[in-house]
Design an enzyme around this catalytic site. Structure first.
Site, PDB file in Angstrom:
ATOM      1  N   ARG A 150      72.885  -0.452  36.073  1.00  0.00           N
ATOM      2  CA  ARG A 150      72.108  -1.100  35.554  1.00  0.00           C
ATOM      3  C   ARG A 150      70.496  -0.727  35.760  1.00  0.00           C
ATOM      4  O   ARG A 150      70.333  -0.432  36.837  1.00  0.00           O
ATOM      5  CB  ARG A 150      72.242  -2.783  35.673  1.00  0.00           C
ATOM      6  CG  ARG A 150      73.444  -3.478  35.297  1.00  0.00           C
ATOM      7  CD  ARG A 150      73.454  -4.890  35.476  1.00  0.00           C
ATOM      8  NE  ARG A 150      74.475  -5.595  34.641  1.00  0.00           N
ATOM      9  CZ  ARG A 150      75.773  -5.605  35.336  1.00  0.00           C
ATOM     10  NH1 ARG A 150      76.076  -5.232  36.485  1.00  0.00           N
ATOM     11  NH2 ARG A 150      76.730  -6.315  34.547  1.00  0.00           N
TER      12      ARG A 150
ATOM     13  N   ARG B 151      64.427  -1.246  38.225  1.00  0.00           N
ATOM     14  CA  ARG B 151      63.057  -1.379  38.217  1.00  0.00           C
ATOM     15  C   ARG B 151      62.199  -0.186  37.709  1.00  0.00           C
ATOM     16  O   ARG B 151      62.898   0.921  37.732  1.00  0.00           O
ATOM     17  CB  ARG B 151      62.470  -1.915  39.621  1.00  0.00           C
ATOM     18  CG  ARG B 151      62.699  -0.629  40.550  1.00  0.00           C
ATOM     19  CD  ARG B 151      61.906  -1.067  41.966  1.00  0.00           C
ATOM     20  NE  ARG B 151      62.160  -0.180  42.853  1.00  0.00           N
ATOM     21  CZ  ARG B 151      61.551   1.171  43.184  1.00  0.00           C
ATOM     22  NH1 ARG B 151      60.588   1.484  42.358  1.00  0.00           N
ATOM     23  NH2 ARG B 151      61.916   1.823  44.129  1.00  0.00           N
TER      24      ARG B 151
ATOM     25  N   HIS C 262      90.022   7.564  25.264  1.00  0.00           N
ATOM     26  CA  HIS C 262      91.096   7.432  24.667  1.00  0.00           C
ATOM     27  C   HIS C 262      91.295   5.951  23.888  1.00  0.00           C
ATOM     28  O   HIS C 262      90.963   5.266  24.617  1.00  0.00           O
ATOM     29  CB  HIS C 262      92.336   7.637  25.440  1.00  0.00           C
ATOM     30  CG  HIS C 262      92.346   9.199  25.894  1.00  0.00           C
ATOM     31  ND1 HIS C 262      92.877   9.950  25.433  1.00  0.00           N
ATOM     32  CD2 HIS C 262      92.049   9.447  27.121  1.00  0.00           C
ATOM     33  CE1 HIS C 262      93.104  11.330  26.214  1.00  0.00           C
ATOM     34  NE2 HIS C 262      92.440  10.929  27.226  1.00  0.00           N
TER      35      HIS C 262
ATOM     36  N   ALA D  32      73.189   6.875  43.740  1.00  0.00           N
ATOM     37  CA  ALA D  32      74.397   7.435  44.014  1.00  0.00           C
ATOM     38  C   ALA D  32      75.483   6.731  43.735  1.00  0.00           C
ATOM     39  O   ALA D  32      75.606   5.356  44.098  1.00  0.00           O
ATOM     40  CB  ALA D  32      74.618   7.959  45.311  1.00  0.00           C
TER      41      ALA D  32
ATOM     42  N   ASN E 185      74.160  20.470  41.651  1.00  0.00           N
ATOM     43  CA  ASN E 185      75.032  20.708  43.152  1.00  0.00           C
ATOM     44  C   ASN E 185      76.346  21.134  42.990  1.00  0.00           C
ATOM     45  O   ASN E 185      76.910  21.121  41.603  1.00  0.00           O
ATOM     46  CB  ASN E 185      74.738  19.404  43.775  1.00  0.00           C
ATOM     47  CG  ASN E 185      74.438  19.888  45.238  1.00  0.00           C
ATOM     48  OD1 ASN E 185      75.258  20.653  45.803  1.00  0.00           O
ATOM     49  ND2 ASN E 185      73.105  19.470  46.035  1.00  0.00           N
TER      50      ASN E 185
END
Length: 203
Positions: A186, A189, A112, A166, A82
């Site tokens: 993280r 499920r 860096h 998101a 997108n």
């Protein structure tokens, strides 16, 4: 060892050298050209093939897009992105088949040093001061969906069929078939048949 070879060897490299600037310049010019073209222009999508490392037969970039090197990115079949894709492909980036990116996805395969002097005061034999970087690869498996505003950092592998929610910042590996989200991202499920939306099909 060339500066590009240093990238692939995981060493500090100087992104300001003419060698690397010349590689990036082609991608930058072609991205600029792509972004200025109408989305229905049949010459627009083929421009990607002129700077990308490899890409499948079927793909779509809504645009605008920005690749840093382009030639360090390898994409499989049936890719979709997108708006506002940013790809900092200093290290190599590998993307599988049937992968979807939402708006504002960023792949950041560069980094860096944390110590300021190492970032800005690395002297080279010719006397110039480097803006030093190092880079780790990104691997994104087939059938992955990265939702809007996801940032993926270098050194990460996202397993096949995973979905990243998101606004997530992916700093560590995500296992195959998992829904993952958060800052840092993280695994939440496994994705199961209970997640099916087939009942929403219009009759």
């Amino acid at each position: 060892m060339t500066e590009e070879e240093k990238i692939f060897a995981g060493k500090l490299f100087d992104a300001r050298t003419q060698e690397l600037r010349d590689i990036k310049h082609k991608a930058h010019l072609l991205c600029q050209k792509f972004n200025g073209m109408d989305e229905y222009d049949p010459a627009r999508l083929p421009l990607v093939r002129e700077f990308i490392g490899k890409i499948g037969r079927k793909y779509y970039f809504q645009g605008p897009i920005q690749f840093n090197y382009g030639v360090h990115t390898f994409i499989g079949e049936n890719f979709f992105s997108n708006f506002n894709l940013t790809v900092m492909d200093d290290a190599r980036i590998y993307i599988g088949d049937n992968v979807m990116f939402g708006p504002n996805v960023s792949l950041m395969a560069t980094d860096h040093p944390l110590i300021a002097q190492e970032r800005t005061q690395m002297r080279y034999p010719d006397g110039h001061v480097s803006m030093s970087e190092f880079a780790k690869e990104i691997h994104i498996g087939s059938n992955v969906w990265l939702a809007a505003n996801v940032v993926v950092l270098g050194g990460v592998t996202i397993g096949e069929g995973a979905v990243v929610g998101a606004g997530s910042v992916v700093t560590r590996d995500i296992p195959a078939g998992y829904l993952a989200a958060g800052v840092p991202c993280r695994p939440l499920r496994q994705i199961t048949e209970a997640d099916s939306k087939m009942h929403l099909l219009a009759e």
